[in-house]
Design an enzyme around this catalytic site. Structure first.
Site, PDB file in Angstrom:
ATOM      1  N   SER A  52      34.396  38.012  45.345  1.00 17.38           N
ATOM      2  CA  SER A  52      34.943  36.728  44.761  1.00 17.38           C
ATOM      3  C   SER A  52      34.776  36.393  43.324  1.00 17.38           C
ATOM      4  O   SER A  52      35.201  35.475  43.024  1.00 17.38           O
ATOM      5  CB  SER A  52      33.717  35.727  45.454  1.00 17.38           C
ATOM      6  OG  SER A  52      32.634  35.780  44.627  1.00 17.38           O
ATOM      7  N   LYS A 100      28.715  32.500  40.378  1.00 17.53           N
ATOM      8  CA  LYS A 100      30.198  32.043  40.000  1.00 17.53           C
ATOM      9  C   LYS A 100      30.434  31.716  38.717  1.00 17.53           C
ATOM     10  O   LYS A 100      29.275  31.602  37.712  1.00 17.53           O
ATOM     11  CB  LYS A 100      30.462  30.637  40.981  1.00 17.53           C
ATOM     12  CG  LYS A 100      30.041  30.834  42.582  1.00 17.53           C
ATOM     13  CD  LYS A 100      31.135  31.701  43.293  1.00 17.53           C
ATOM     14  CE  LYS A 100      30.742  31.995  44.624  1.00 17.53           C
ATOM     15  NZ  LYS A 100      31.906  32.897  45.281  1.00 17.53           N
TER      16      LYS A 100
END
Length: 218
Positions: A52, A100
């Site tokens: 990701s 993230k």
């Protein structure tokens, strides 16, 4: 008399091993306490189990997460952060930490449109993403003391555009150095990625990819 002296001397000679084990035990306990303290308050190692955050972070990359900066200052846009799952994520049975990139700060208005991310009406120049986002999102306003985070692999990341914002108290720290694999060792710099800047619109073409709903665990 002589015999007694000899026996007492022998007993004294046998005592150092006991002291040695005691000192060794103290050293080990101290080392464990220091290790726990460092991991809790200073830094810890993490690995990347999913795609990701590609291309910035690859599967099986090893990182150092430092925990001091956010005790002294606010998180900044562009920084890569590790955080504990939010209440929304826990409700979906996610319990491991995520990693993230911070895109929206408290008070920011964020939207994703036609392959670009806009913060407060200005388009982000994102030279670190795998491909432009193939979805529409927002506009949303980031609440106080919360952050909007996205994965660099925009079309294959389970992030804020699915489950919302990250409260500051959930932030564990900032990823600042990769120590494995050896060919990719180095600092994770974000100086060029921090601010939203106005640039000319670009025509992006990218097929939609289903999001990978796997958290970045330890």
């Amino acid at each position: 008399m002589t015999e007694n002296i000899v026996r007492e001397t022998s007993k004294k000679k046998e005592s150092p091993p006991e002291n040695t084990w005691l000192e060794l035990g103290k050293t080990m306990v101290t080392a464990v306490i220091l290790a726990i303290g460092i991991r809790t308050f200073v830094a810890e190692a993490r690995y990347i189990p999913s795609s990701s955050m590609e291309p910035t972070l690859q599967i099986n990359d090893r990182l150092i997460i430092e925990k001091i900066s956010y005790r002294l200052r606010d998180p900044e846009r562009g920084e890569i952060v590790v955080f504990n799952p939010t209440d929304a994520l826990k409700a979906k049975n996610f319990h491991d930490a995520f990693i993230k990139r911070i895109i929206g700060l408290p008070g920011d208005e964020v939207r994703v449109s036609q392959g670009n991310v806009y913060v407060n009406g200005k388009m982000l120049d994102e030279n670190y993403i795998a491909a432009p986002p193939a979805y529409e999102y927002g506009p949303v306003k980031v609440p106080d003391d919360q952050y909007l985070v996205l994965g660099d692999n925009r079309n294959n990341s389970y992030d804020s555009h699915y489950w919302g914002f990250v409260p500051r108290e959930k932030l564990l720290g900032r990823a600042f150095v990769r120590f494995w694999p050896v060919p990719r060792v180095g600092l994770l710099t974000d100086d060029a990625e921090r601010e939203a800047v106005e640039i000319s619109p670009q025509a992006w073409e990218s097929p939609a990819i289903s999001p990978q709903t796997v958290p970045e665990s330890r």
